[in-house]
Write an enzyme that holds these catalytic residues in place. Structure first.
Site, short mmCIF file in Angstrom:
data_model
loop_
_atom_site.label_atom_id
_atom_site.label_comp_id
_atom_site.label_asym_id
_atom_site.label_seq_id
_atom_site.Cartn_x
_atom_site.Cartn_y
_atom_site.Cartn_z
N LYS A 64 26.38 -42.38 -23.00
CA LYS A 64 25.02 -41.99 -23.41
C LYS A 64 24.75 -40.58 -22.94
O LYS A 64 25.20 -40.17 -21.89
CB LYS A 64 24.00 -42.92 -22.73
CG LYS A 64 23.51 -44.06 -23.59
CD LYS A 64 22.26 -44.64 -22.93
CE LYS A 64 21.77 -45.90 -23.60
NZ LYS A 64 20.62 -46.48 -22.87
N ARG A 100 8.32 -56.24 -22.30
CA ARG A 100 7.07 -55.58 -22.70
C ARG A 100 6.42 -56.31 -23.85
O ARG A 100 5.33 -56.84 -23.73
CB ARG A 100 7.36 -54.12 -23.10
CG ARG A 100 7.68 -53.24 -21.93
CD ARG A 100 8.28 -51.95 -22.35
NE ARG A 100 9.50 -52.16 -23.08
CZ ARG A 100 10.38 -51.23 -23.36
NH1 ARG A 100 10.16 -49.99 -23.00
NH2 ARG A 100 11.49 -51.51 -24.00
N SER A 104 11.27 -45.15 -21.22
CA SER A 104 11.84 -43.85 -20.88
C SER A 104 11.96 -42.99 -22.13
O SER A 104 11.80 -41.77 -22.08
CB SER A 104 13.22 -44.04 -20.25
OG SER A 104 13.12 -44.77 -19.06
O1 PNS Z 1 17.50 -49.71 -19.28
P1 PNS Z 1 18.47 -50.22 -20.32
O2 PNS Z 1 19.27 -49.08 -20.87
O3 PNS Z 1 17.78 -51.06 -21.37
O4 PNS Z 1 19.48 -51.20 -19.54
C1 PNS Z 1 20.52 -51.86 -20.23
C2 PNS Z 1 21.50 -52.51 -19.24
C3 PNS Z 1 21.96 -51.51 -18.21
C4 PNS Z 1 20.83 -53.67 -18.54
C5 PNS Z 1 22.69 -53.08 -20.06
O5 PNS Z 1 23.11 -52.11 -20.98
C6 PNS Z 1 23.89 -53.45 -19.18
O6 PNS Z 1 23.83 -54.39 -18.44
N1 PNS Z 1 24.96 -52.64 -19.29
C7 PNS Z 1 26.15 -52.81 -18.51
C8 PNS Z 1 27.31 -53.25 -19.38
C9 PNS Z 1 27.22 -54.73 -19.67
O7 PNS Z 1 27.29 -55.56 -18.79
N2 PNS Z 1 27.04 -55.06 -20.96
C10 PNS Z 1 26.95 -56.41 -21.39
C11 PNS Z 1 25.54 -56.88 -21.60
S1 PNS Z 1 25.67 -58.15 -22.82
#
Ligand code: PNS
Length: 169
Positions: free
Chosen positions: A41, A90, A128
């Site tokens: 990202k 939310r 964000s």
């Molecule tokens: O603040 P965000 O970007 O909505 O958070 C998303 C997050 C970090 C919770 C999610 O992308 C995540 O857990 N990423 C780590 C990789 C992972 O475990 N992916 C599988 C989730 S099904």
């Protein structure tokens, strides 16, 4: 001892995140705020900046720590001995995505449970992404993020902060 993780990108940390951190830290024994090292990202703030901003805001919460992680959340939880994921909900639009990742994480590791906190009403619109959009056009973000980060965010966009007529700052 219930150790939970509040994972996210926190790019940047908003008042909505701070609210979830404070409220969930009163429910669990230990809360780790886990900042995703999402190299794919295009983050506005570096991983180090995001971690340090959250540390600054959680300094006075004795059972909260901040760390970063790479890869799968469930693997990181294994590593740190956390069994609970905290997420903020939310609106109904969050629900589908959140349900999907909560269920996937639970299938990956049946010991992992996700708990959702409904965001406080005054932050129910906040994200964000919205903060970044507003800041990039020099909009007023004083109601969205902790006061000490406002200038840092404008600096990223090299825009001048607005003059606020209503004593916002
Ligand atoms: O603040 P965000 O970007 O909505 O958070 C998303 C997050 C970090 C919770 C999610 O992308 C995540 O857990 N990423 C780590 C990789 C992972 O475990 N992916 C599988 C989730 S099904």
């Amino acid at each position: 001892m219930k150790r939970a993780i509040y994972p996210g990108s926190f790019d940047p940390l908003t008042l909505g995140h701070v609210d979830i951190i404070e409220r969930s830290s009163r429910i669990v024994d230990e809360l780790v705020v886990g900042v995703l090292n999402n190299s794919a990202k295009n983050s506005l703030f570096s991983l180090e900046e995001r971690v340090s901003m959250i540390r600054e805001m959680t300094d006075l919460l004795p059972n909260v720590t901040v760390s970063s992680f790479n890869g799968l959340l469930v693997d990181y939880m294994d590593e740190i001995g956390a069994t609970i994921i905290v997420r903020g909900l939310r609106a109904v639009t969050d629900f589908e995505y959140e349900l999907q990742i909560a269920q996937t994480n639970h299938v990956e590791n049946p010991n992992v449970e996700t708990i959702f906190l409904t965001t406080s009403l005054q932050y129910s619109y906040l994200s964000s992404t919205i903060v970044k959009e507003f800041a990039s056009y020099g909009g007023d973000i004083s109601k969205f993020v902790p006061a000490q980060f406002i200038d840092k965010i404008y600096q990223k966009y090299a825009v001048r902060p607005p003059c606020l007529p209503h004593g916002g700052r």
